[in-house]
Scaffold this motif. Structure first.
Motif, mmCIF file in Angstrom:
data_model
loop_
_atom_site.group_PDB
_atom_site.id
_atom_site.type_symbol
_atom_site.label_atom_id
_atom_site.label_comp_id
_atom_site.label_asym_id
_atom_site.label_seq_id
_atom_site.Cartn_x
_atom_site.Cartn_y
_atom_site.Cartn_z
ATOM 1 N N ALA A 104 0.831 -1.206 0.000
ATOM 2 C CA ALA A 104 0.000 0.000 0.000
ATOM 3 C C ALA A 104 0.866 1.257 0.000
ATOM 4 O O ALA A 104 0.585 2.229 -0.719
ATOM 5 C CB ALA A 104 -0.940 -0.009 1.204
ATOM 6 N N TYR A 105 1.925 1.243 0.804
ATOM 7 C CA TYR A 105 2.851 2.386 0.841
ATOM 8 C C TYR A 105 3.495 2.593 -0.524
ATOM 9 O O TYR A 105 3.568 3.721 -1.042
ATOM 10 C CB TYR A 105 3.922 2.140 1.903
ATOM 11 C CG TYR A 105 4.928 3.258 2.028
ATOM 12 C CD1 TYR A 105 4.724 4.294 2.940
ATOM 13 C CD2 TYR A 105 6.076 3.292 1.236
ATOM 14 C CE1 TYR A 105 5.648 5.340 3.060
ATOM 15 C CE2 TYR A 105 6.994 4.322 1.330
ATOM 16 C CZ TYR A 105 6.768 5.338 2.250
ATOM 17 O OH TYR A 105 7.680 6.371 2.358
ATOM 18 N N MET A 106 3.947 1.512 -1.134
ATOM 19 C CA MET A 106 4.601 1.600 -2.441
ATOM 20 C C MET A 106 3.635 2.067 -3.518
ATOM 21 O O MET A 106 4.032 2.797 -4.437
ATOM 22 C CB MET A 106 5.185 0.238 -2.805
ATOM 23 C CG MET A 106 6.336 -0.204 -1.922
ATOM 24 S SD MET A 106 6.788 -1.947 -2.211
ATOM 25 C CE MET A 106 7.441 -1.868 -3.873
ATOM 26 N N ALA A 107 2.384 1.638 -3.432
ATOM 27 C CA ALA A 107 1.389 2.050 -4.429
ATOM 28 C C ALA A 107 1.255 3.565 -4.455
ATOM 29 O O ALA A 107 1.144 4.180 -5.528
ATOM 30 C CB ALA A 107 0.044 1.407 -4.118
ATOM 31 N N GLU A 108 1.292 4.174 -3.278
ATOM 32 C CA GLU A 108 1.193 5.635 -3.199
ATOM 33 C C GLU A 108 2.513 6.307 -3.546
ATOM 34 O O GLU A 108 2.549 7.275 -4.311
ATOM 35 C CB GLU A 108 0.745 6.046 -1.798
ATOM 36 C CG GLU A 108 0.540 7.540 -1.645
ATOM 37 C CD GLU A 108 -0.068 7.921 -0.307
ATOM 38 O OE1 GLU A 108 -0.543 9.079 -0.189
ATOM 39 O OE2 GLU A 108 -0.076 7.088 0.619
ATOM 40 N N ASP A 109 3.599 5.788 -2.996
ATOM 41 C CA ASP A 109 4.894 6.454 -3.139
ATOM 42 C C ASP A 109 5.493 6.281 -4.531
ATOM 43 O O ASP A 109 5.969 7.255 -5.138
ATOM 44 C CB ASP A 109 5.863 5.887 -2.090
ATOM 45 C CG ASP A 109 7.210 6.580 -2.111
ATOM 46 O OD1 ASP A 109 7.230 7.830 -2.035
ATOM 47 O OD2 ASP A 109 8.242 5.882 -2.196
ATOM 48 N N LEU A 110 5.464 5.071 -5.071
ATOM 49 C CA LEU A 110 6.105 4.797 -6.352
ATOM 50 C C LEU A 110 5.164 4.928 -7.543
ATOM 51 O O LEU A 110 5.574 5.362 -8.617
ATOM 52 C CB LEU A 110 6.706 3.389 -6.352
ATOM 53 C CG LEU A 110 7.855 3.108 -5.396
ATOM 54 C CD1 LEU A 110 8.327 1.674 -5.577
ATOM 55 C CD2 LEU A 110 9.009 4.079 -5.603
ATOM 56 N N ASN A 120 -6.378 1.312 0.713
ATOM 57 C CA ASN A 120 -6.890 0.540 1.844
ATOM 58 C C ASN A 120 -7.102 -0.924 1.472
ATOM 59 O O ASN A 120 -6.818 -1.829 2.272
ATOM 60 C CB ASN A 120 -8.203 1.140 2.346
ATOM 61 C CG ASN A 120 -8.006 2.467 3.061
ATOM 62 O OD1 ASN A 120 -6.922 2.764 3.549
ATOM 63 N ND2 ASN A 120 -9.043 3.278 3.096
ATOM 64 N N ALA A 121 -7.610 -1.168 0.260
ATOM 65 C CA ALA A 121 -7.827 -2.544 -0.178
ATOM 66 C C ALA A 121 -6.499 -3.288 -0.304
ATOM 67 O O ALA A 121 -6.366 -4.436 0.145
ATOM 68 C CB ALA A 121 -8.578 -2.567 -1.505
ATOM 69 N N VAL A 122 -5.511 -2.631 -0.898
ATOM 70 C CA VAL A 122 -4.182 -3.241 -1.000
ATOM 71 C C VAL A 122 -3.630 -3.536 0.389
ATOM 72 O O VAL A 122 -3.044 -4.596 0.633
ATOM 73 C CB VAL A 122 -3.232 -2.310 -1.777
ATOM 74 C CG1 VAL A 122 -1.792 -2.813 -1.703
ATOM 75 C CG2 VAL A 122 -3.667 -2.183 -3.234
#
Length: 211
Positions: A104-110, A120-122
């Protein structure tokens, strides 16, 4: 082998998330994960259409849910601390589970995903959680049906049957599968326990069963 979040560097985005995620995973020697997330994305979209979740959001969540596979298990707790995530005792004990939060962090950051419902689902796709949304459940069930191991999931027939009744029935079928084998599990994540209790009570209430 990547041992630190800083080693990832920047990843060039083309605007096609499907291709961007696949190329990212292949670049970091995770071709099987790349194949898995594309299948989960398609299945999550199918389930979302069936039950009224946003199809594109479900598809994107499917693509992104396992991007943290680039970090081997033995460094995931270190990576989680490095990027400032809360680490629960159960995650310390069984680091595989925390990959959902790292993804989830990577989805937003990268990958520059800003929609909270996707993130949230991730972030709960392995354990689910209490008060789960339709999107959470669609991804959760899709990931279990298109699992990343060899062979056919031992619970696939039952989940498929339950999915014809409702998304809650399908999600609960898998959690109950785990719950019935909980003595064999290394840990019981508190989010999984919460999801089990909530779905059990909800489905029993809908059946008029007071238990």
């Amino acid at each position: 082998m990547i041992s630190s979040y800083r080693e990832l560097g920047e990843h060039e985005l083309t605007g096609n998330l499907r291709n961007d995620v696949a190329s990212f995973l292949q670049k970091h020697q995770c071709p099987k994960t790349a194949e898995h997330v594309l299948k989960v994305g398609a299945e999550a979209r199918r389930i979302a259409v069936l039950y009224g979740a946003e199809p594109t959001a479900a598809e994107y969540a499917g693509y992104l849910h396992d991007i943290s596979a680039v970090f081997p298990n033995h460094v995931r707790i270190q990576v989680a601390h490095e990027i400032g995530l809360e680490v629960l005792p159960e995650e310390e004990q069984f680091p595989m589970i925390i990959h959902q939060k790292i993804s989830a962090y990577m989805a937003e950051d990268l990958f520059k995903i800003t929609e909270p419902e996707i993130l949230n689902a991730v972030g709960c796709h392995t354990t689910l959680r209490s008060k789960a949304t339709l999107l959470d459940k669609a991804l959760f069930v899709a990931d279990k049906m298109e699992w990343d191991q060899t062979g056919i999931p031992p619970y696939l027939k039952e989940i498929t049957e339950q999915l014809q009744i409702s998304l809650d029935h399908a999600a609960f079928e898998y959690i109950q599968y785990l719950w019935n084998r909980r003595e064999l599990l290394k840990v019981i994540h508190p989010w999984l326990r919460d999801a089990y209790d909530e779905l059990r009570d909800s489905l029993n209430h809908n059946l008029g069963n007071p238990k």
